[in-house]
Scaffold this active site. Structure first.
Site, PDB file in Angstrom:
ATOM      1  N   HIS A  19       0.834  -1.200   0.000  1.00 28.23           N
ATOM      2  CA  HIS A  19       0.000   0.000   0.000  1.00 28.23           C
ATOM      3  C   HIS A  19       0.874   1.256   0.000  1.00 28.23           C
ATOM      4  O   HIS A  19       2.106   1.176  -0.118  1.00 28.23           O
ATOM      5  CB  HIS A  19      -0.997  -0.027   1.164  1.00 28.23           C
ATOM      6  CG  HIS A  19      -0.370  -0.108   2.528  1.00 28.23           C
ATOM      7  ND1 HIS A  19       0.520   0.829   2.992  1.00 28.23           N
ATOM      8  CD2 HIS A  19      -0.497  -1.034   3.524  1.00 28.23           C
ATOM      9  CE1 HIS A  19       0.907   0.507   4.204  1.00 28.23           C
ATOM     10  NE2 HIS A  19       0.314  -0.635   4.553  1.00 28.23           N
ATOM     11  N   HIS A  22       4.145   1.346   2.180  1.00 33.31           N
ATOM     12  CA  HIS A  22       5.280   0.600   1.627  1.00 33.31           C
ATOM     13  C   HIS A  22       5.863   1.362   0.435  1.00 33.31           C
ATOM     14  O   HIS A  22       7.070   1.448   0.251  1.00 33.31           O
ATOM     15  CB  HIS A  22       4.838  -0.790   1.142  1.00 33.31           C
ATOM     16  CG  HIS A  22       4.148  -1.600   2.190  1.00 33.31           C
ATOM     17  ND1 HIS A  22       2.881  -2.100   2.026  1.00 33.31           N
ATOM     18  CD2 HIS A  22       4.536  -1.987   3.421  1.00 33.31           C
ATOM     19  CE1 HIS A  22       2.528  -2.770   3.107  1.00 33.31           C
ATOM     20  NE2 HIS A  22       3.518  -2.710   3.970  1.00 33.31           N
ATOM     21  N   CYS A 127       1.543 -11.272  22.601  1.00 34.96           N
ATOM     22  CA  CYS A 127       0.571 -10.790  21.610  1.00 34.96           C
ATOM     23  C   CYS A 127       0.812 -11.589  20.339  1.00 34.96           C
ATOM     24  O   CYS A 127       1.903 -11.519  19.758  1.00 34.96           O
ATOM     25  CB  CYS A 127       0.735  -9.302  21.342  1.00 34.96           C
ATOM     26  SG  CYS A 127      -0.265  -8.771  19.934  1.00 34.96           S
ATOM     27  N   CYS A 130       1.629  -9.392  17.181  1.00 33.01           N
ATOM     28  CA  CYS A 130       3.012  -8.881  17.080  1.00 33.01           C
ATOM     29  C   CYS A 130       4.032 -10.007  17.122  1.00 33.01           C
ATOM     30  O   CYS A 130       5.206  -9.770  16.835  1.00 33.01           O
ATOM     31  CB  CYS A 130       3.344  -7.946  18.236  1.00 33.01           C
ATOM     32  SG  CYS A 130       2.311  -6.518  18.361  1.00 33.01           S
ATOM     33  N   CYS A 144      -2.264  -4.621  23.958  1.00 32.49           N
ATOM     34  CA  CYS A 144      -1.136  -4.389  23.056  1.00 32.49           C
ATOM     35  C   CYS A 144      -1.355  -3.035  22.377  1.00 32.49           C
ATOM     36  O   CYS A 144      -2.431  -2.782  21.838  1.00 32.49           O
ATOM     37  CB  CYS A 144      -1.084  -5.499  22.014  1.00 32.49           C
ATOM     38  SG  CYS A 144      -0.217  -5.018  20.527  1.00 32.49           S
ATOM     39  N   HIS A 147      -2.303  -3.656  18.589  1.00 33.89           N
ATOM     40  CA  HIS A 147      -3.503  -4.424  18.221  1.00 33.89           C
ATOM     41  C   HIS A 147      -4.715  -4.128  19.098  1.00 33.89           C
ATOM     42  O   HIS A 147      -5.798  -4.649  18.845  1.00 33.89           O
ATOM     43  CB  HIS A 147      -3.186  -5.932  18.225  1.00 33.89           C
ATOM     44  CG  HIS A 147      -2.214  -6.293  17.146  1.00 33.89           C
ATOM     45  ND1 HIS A 147      -0.853  -6.262  17.343  1.00 33.89           N
ATOM     46  CD2 HIS A 147      -2.403  -6.630  15.866  1.00 33.89           C
ATOM     47  CE1 HIS A 147      -0.252  -6.587  16.215  1.00 33.89           C
ATOM     48  NE2 HIS A 147      -1.166  -6.815  15.304  1.00 33.89           N
ATOM     49  N   LYS A 296      -4.864   6.159  10.731  1.00 32.53           N
ATOM     50  CA  LYS A 296      -3.907   5.212  10.181  1.00 32.53           C
ATOM     51  C   LYS A 296      -4.638   4.387   9.116  1.00 32.53           C
ATOM     52  O   LYS A 296      -5.825   4.080   9.284  1.00 32.53           O
ATOM     53  CB  LYS A 296      -3.411   4.305  11.312  1.00 32.53           C
ATOM     54  CG  LYS A 296      -2.047   3.774  11.021  1.00 32.53           C
ATOM     55  CD  LYS A 296      -1.459   2.970  12.134  1.00 32.53           C
ATOM     56  CE  LYS A 296      -0.312   2.187  11.534  1.00 32.53           C
ATOM     57  NZ  LYS A 296       0.159   1.114  12.340  1.00 32.53           N
ATOM     58  N   LYS A 299      -7.505  -1.781   6.604  1.00 34.04           N
ATOM     59  CA  LYS A 299      -8.501  -2.430   5.754  1.00 34.04           C
ATOM     60  C   LYS A 299      -9.891  -2.237   6.335  1.00 34.04           C
ATOM     61  O   LYS A 299     -10.854  -2.034   5.613  1.00 34.04           O
ATOM     62  CB  LYS A 299      -8.188  -3.933   5.698  1.00 34.04           C
ATOM     63  CG  LYS A 299      -7.619  -4.364   4.369  1.00 34.04           C
ATOM     64  CD  LYS A 299      -7.819  -5.850   4.227  1.00 34.04           C
ATOM     65  CE  LYS A 299      -6.527  -6.530   3.840  1.00 34.04           C
ATOM     66  NZ  LYS A 299      -6.515  -7.956   4.019  1.00 34.04           N
TER      67      LYS A 299
HETATM   68  O1  ME8 Z   1       7.370  -4.265   9.963  1.00 33.73           O
HETATM   69  N1  ME8 Z   1       3.182   5.273   6.585  1.00 33.73           N
HETATM   70  O2  ME8 Z   1       6.892  -5.101   7.860  1.00 33.73           O
HETATM   71  P1  ME8 Z   1       5.607  -4.242   7.435  1.00 33.73           P
HETATM   72  C1  ME8 Z   1       4.473   5.184   6.260  1.00 33.73           C
HETATM   73  N2  ME8 Z   1       8.486  -7.126   8.259  1.00 33.73           N
HETATM   74  N3  ME8 Z   1       5.126   4.013   6.106  1.00 33.73           N
HETATM   75  C2  ME8 Z   1       4.445   2.889   6.302  1.00 33.73           C
HETATM   76  C3  ME8 Z   1       3.081   2.907   6.665  1.00 33.73           C
HETATM   77  C4  ME8 Z   1       2.438   4.186   6.795  1.00 33.73           C
HETATM   78  N4  ME8 Z   1       1.158   4.319   7.113  1.00 33.73           N
HETATM   79  N5  ME8 Z   1       2.671   1.631   6.810  1.00 33.73           N
HETATM   80  C5  ME8 Z   1       3.747   0.843   6.526  1.00 33.73           C
HETATM   81  C6  ME8 Z   1       7.554  -5.053   9.037  1.00 33.73           C
HETATM   82  N6  ME8 Z   1       4.813   1.590   6.215  1.00 33.73           N
HETATM   83  C7  ME8 Z   1       8.694  -6.050   9.149  1.00 33.73           C
HETATM   84  C8  ME8 Z   1       9.982  -5.328   8.851  1.00 33.73           C
HETATM   85  S1  ME8 Z   1      12.624  -5.263   8.533  1.00 33.73           S
HETATM   86  C9  ME8 Z   1      13.915  -6.213   8.962  1.00 33.73           C
HETATM   87  C10 ME8 Z   1      11.212  -6.178   8.966  1.00 33.73           C
HETATM   88  C11 ME8 Z   1       6.149   1.101   5.821  1.00 33.73           C
HETATM   89  O3  ME8 Z   1       5.079  -4.871   6.201  1.00 33.73           O
HETATM   90  C12 ME8 Z   1       7.216   1.613   6.751  1.00 33.73           C
HETATM   91  O4  ME8 Z   1       8.452   1.520   6.116  1.00 33.73           O
HETATM   92  O5  ME8 Z   1       4.698  -4.070   8.586  1.00 33.73           O
HETATM   93  C13 ME8 Z   1       7.148   0.617   7.887  1.00 33.73           C
HETATM   94  O6  ME8 Z   1       8.285   0.638   8.720  1.00 33.73           O
HETATM   95  C14 ME8 Z   1       7.025  -0.662   7.100  1.00 33.73           C
HETATM   96  O7  ME8 Z   1       6.180  -0.304   5.980  1.00 33.73           O
HETATM   97  C15 ME8 Z   1       6.422  -1.804   7.892  1.00 33.73           C
HETATM   98  O8  ME8 Z   1       6.218  -2.859   7.010  1.00 33.73           O
END
Ligand code: ME8
Length: 640
Positions: A19, A22, A127, A130, A144, A147, A296, A299
């Site tokens: 989304h 990312h 949790c 998490c 949490c 969540h 935030k 979905k």
């Molecule tokens: O945490 N605004 O993966 P994740 C800005 N797999 N950036 C956002 C965002 C938002 N609303 N939502 C997500 C994980 N992001 C782990 C990481 S690393 C070794 C493991 C971006 O899929 C942002 O970069 O939950 C955030 O840190 C990341 O997606 C979290 O991705």
């Protein structure tokens, strides 16, 4: 000599589709990587997917798939999306890659052998969302914080990583390297956290509970905790420990993450590296959240922004520009299509697009589309500070981009664009063209403008690579692979007189948001005619919606939003409600009307105005019709 530069994004969980959030982090990494290529640095850019753990197993189950089928499919969505957004990553890592798994085993074994991993029984608050234990003090109202559900108490024997042993070392490291974690607010947050004693980290999960993970090399009945696995991607992708890439790039590693994963990256990761005898990364760059309508993205609220949809509707470069220009790196930002359209129309269509097409049109009109020779006799007289403005813009731009202050870097470029537009107005080439005696001046002015555009095309390259290349071609620089290099941009007079220019084009057509909204409303309206009745709900579901009668006390237009009206209503208390009915009602028509309001709708900001509630209305081909009552009732009366 080229300096190495290594940038990584988080590896994203494959339990959700990609989304806006990312896309933002990955575009920011792409921008910083492209910025470093401007200085001819030798760059490496890594992204990928995080595929182990409970979360993934549950997501796969929900879709009736095996974890393997599921991770292949969702990881594929990320991998396919990035080229669509012009992401120039060198490698895409998956935590299910055998080479990555082997590195995780090696490092676990190394830390175990060094005596920093021990076995112990543990009872704690876990949790499942998490996939981690929480301490009492980390919970918010017993839940949490992510969540909002209470964790479950579980008791099991597990392996623990002695993080506490390295707490003081980490504090000292952060203090000695002030920009280790940046911006400062996040450095302070980590230091504040480190003021409390650090708990050791539970790094295993028994296979009786979860099998989808990397087996601990010293305990085959356990898999490793996801963070221990995931964080190591940053070194495994480089071929740790002997790979050439590892030797070149690890010493200059920089990560970009959002604030949600500050703790694993600011605390677990440097301590893991220290314990494994690996040098720590150079910088952790932390940004805030993109919110949608002040909430935030989620979905369940239905406010998830799909990057491909934005690209298809508004164009890729406009989307990338908006994300980099509107978010102050480190702070939260609000995403709305209205703000996006305003940026496109003001900065891109008006300021840059008009300048570009005006200058090219004049170059064709007065010089048959050939770059004129600036005239040494009048060069100084006709400069009017343009060259020094260009230099100042480049200086601020380079300093800001290097520190991830993308909004500042772009603002500096736009300041220069404003100077260029003023330069056109002040020099008035159309007046110079009328008189043979001012031909020298005209040549110099048009040359200067084309030269300014050349510099702008280079400066926008990291954020808008397609537009930069398009400008480059039109300025007669096609095939010049180095057109965006800083060394080229800092020398004024880079454009060769005599070079043929292409015909003027519109780089960014203006967007009529009203028309776009009308079209989507018409589409929605026509769909409504044959829209089936929604699925059944219970009376309990219905009773959650608090409908109230409200009297409109006053109404006014919302500046810069043709569709919106701001209403003050009385529903027993005074409220402000913003409603998209301006196309069908004047403010005067509404005053005194009794309308029906969803009184408990989560407040949302629309064009800067906080709206607390929503008017009930029907939309058909004729427009919007507000629902009213048959007879007047006391304001605030509930509907049932
Ligand atoms: O945490 N605004 O993966 P994740 C800005 N797999 N950036 C956002 C965002 C938002 N609303 N939502 C997500 C994980 N992001 C782990 C990481 S690393 C070794 C493991 C971006 O899929 C942002 O970069 O939950 C955030 O840190 C990341 O997606 C979290 O991705």
């Amino acid at each position: 000599m080229a300096s190495p530069f290594y940038i990584t994004t988080p590896i994203y969980y494959v339990n959700a589709r990609p989304h806006l959030g990312h896309a933002y982090t990955t575009i920011a990494a792409d921008v910083i990587r492209r910025f470093h290529t401007m200085s001819s640095d030798q760059t490496y850019f890594l992204t990928g997917t995080d595929e182990h753990g409970d979360k993934i197993v549950r997501a796969a189950k929900k879709e009736n798939r095996t974890p393997r089928e599921y991770v292949d499919q969702v990881s594929g969505l990320f991998r396919k999306l990035w080229p669509e957004l012009n992401i120039s990553n060198d490698y895409f890592i998956r935590t299910t890659d055998p080479a990555h798994m082997a590195v995780v085993e090696t490092i676990l074994q190394r830390i175990y052998d060094a005596g920093d991993i021990y076995f112990s029984e543990y009872e704690g608050l876990y949790c499942f969302g998490c996939e981690r234990f929480y301490t009492e003090r980390e919970l918010v109202d017993g839940c949490c914080p992510d969540h909002q559900s209470p964790p479950e108490t579980i008791k099991e024997s597990n392996y623990f990583f002695k993080m506490s042993r390295y707490q003081q070392w980490l504090i000292d490291h952060i203090k000695q390297h002030p920009d280790f974690i940046r911006p400062k607010r996040y450095r302070n947050e980590v230091l504040a956290f480190l003021r409390e004693p650090l708990d050791d980290l539970c790094i295993s999960r028994p296979k009786s509970r979860i099998k989808w993970g990397i087996t601990l090399p010293f305990a085959p009945e356990y898999v490793t905790y996801v963070w221990f696995d995931a964080l190591l991607n940053y070194v495994s992708a480089l071929g740790y420990p002997d790979g050439e890439l590892y030797k070149t790039y690890w010493p200059v590693a920089q990560h970009i993450v959002a604030k949600d994963i500050l703790k694993p990256h600011g605390i677990y990761w440097p301590i893991m590296l220290k314990a494994a005898g690996i040098p720590v990364y150079q910088h952790l760059n932390v940004h805030g959240y993109w919110n949608v309508d002040q909430s935030k993205m989620s979905k369940s609220i239905g406010n998830v922004v799909e990057p491909l949809e934005m690209k298809n509707v508004y164009g890729l470069d406009a989307f990338r520009f908006f994300l980099m220009r509107d978010m102050v790196f480190g702070l939260d930002s609000n995403f709305s299509e209205e703000a996006l359209v305003q940026r496109i129309n003001a900065d891109l269509a008006n300021d840059l697009g008009n300048l570009f097409s005006r200058v090219l049109t004049m170059a064709h009109k007065y010089f048959d589309g050939v770059v004129p020779e600036p005239n040494p006799d009048v060069e100084k007289e006709m400069d009017l500070g343009l060259e020094s403005n260009a230099r100042a813009a480049i200086d601020t731009y380079t300093a800001s981009m290097g520190e991830f202050a993308f909004h500042k870097g772009l603002a500096a470029v736009w300041e220069f664009i404003t100077h260029m537009n003023k330069y056109v107005d002040v020099t008035a080439p159309w007046v110079l063209a009328k008189n043979k005696a001012t031909r020298k001046q005209l040549e110099t002015v048009i040359y200067n403008l084309l030269e300014g555009l050349r510099i702008i095309s280079g400066l926008i390259y990291p954020v808008m690579p397609d537009t930069a290349a398009n400008m480059q071609k039109h300025l007669g620089l096609a095939g010049d692979d180095d057109f965006y290099k800083l060394a080229r941009l800092t020398s004024w007079r880079g454009l060769k007189p005599g070079v043929k220019l292409r015909k003027s084009i519109s780089l960014f057509p203006r967007i009529d948001l009203d028309k776009k909204q009308r079209q989507s409303m018409e589409k929605a309206g026509s769909q409504k005619m044959d829209k089936p009745i929604k699925s059944e709900i219970t009376i309990d579901d219905f009773s959650k919606i608090d409908l109230r009668v409200a009297t409109v006390v006053s109404a006014q237009a919302v500046p810069r939003a043709k569709k919106l009206l701001q209403l003050e209503v009385d529903l027993g208390e005074k409220r402000t409600i913003v409603s998209g009915i301006a196309g069908s009602y004047t403010p005067e028509e509404l005053v005194g009307k009794q309308v029906i309001v969803v009184a408990n709708l989560k407040p949302a900001k629309l064009m800067g105005v906080l709206s607390k509630g929503m008017l009930i209305a029907a939309t058909d081909d004729a427009g919007v019709t507000v629902a009213t009552l048959d007879k007047s009732v006391t304001p605030g009366t509930p509907l049932s």
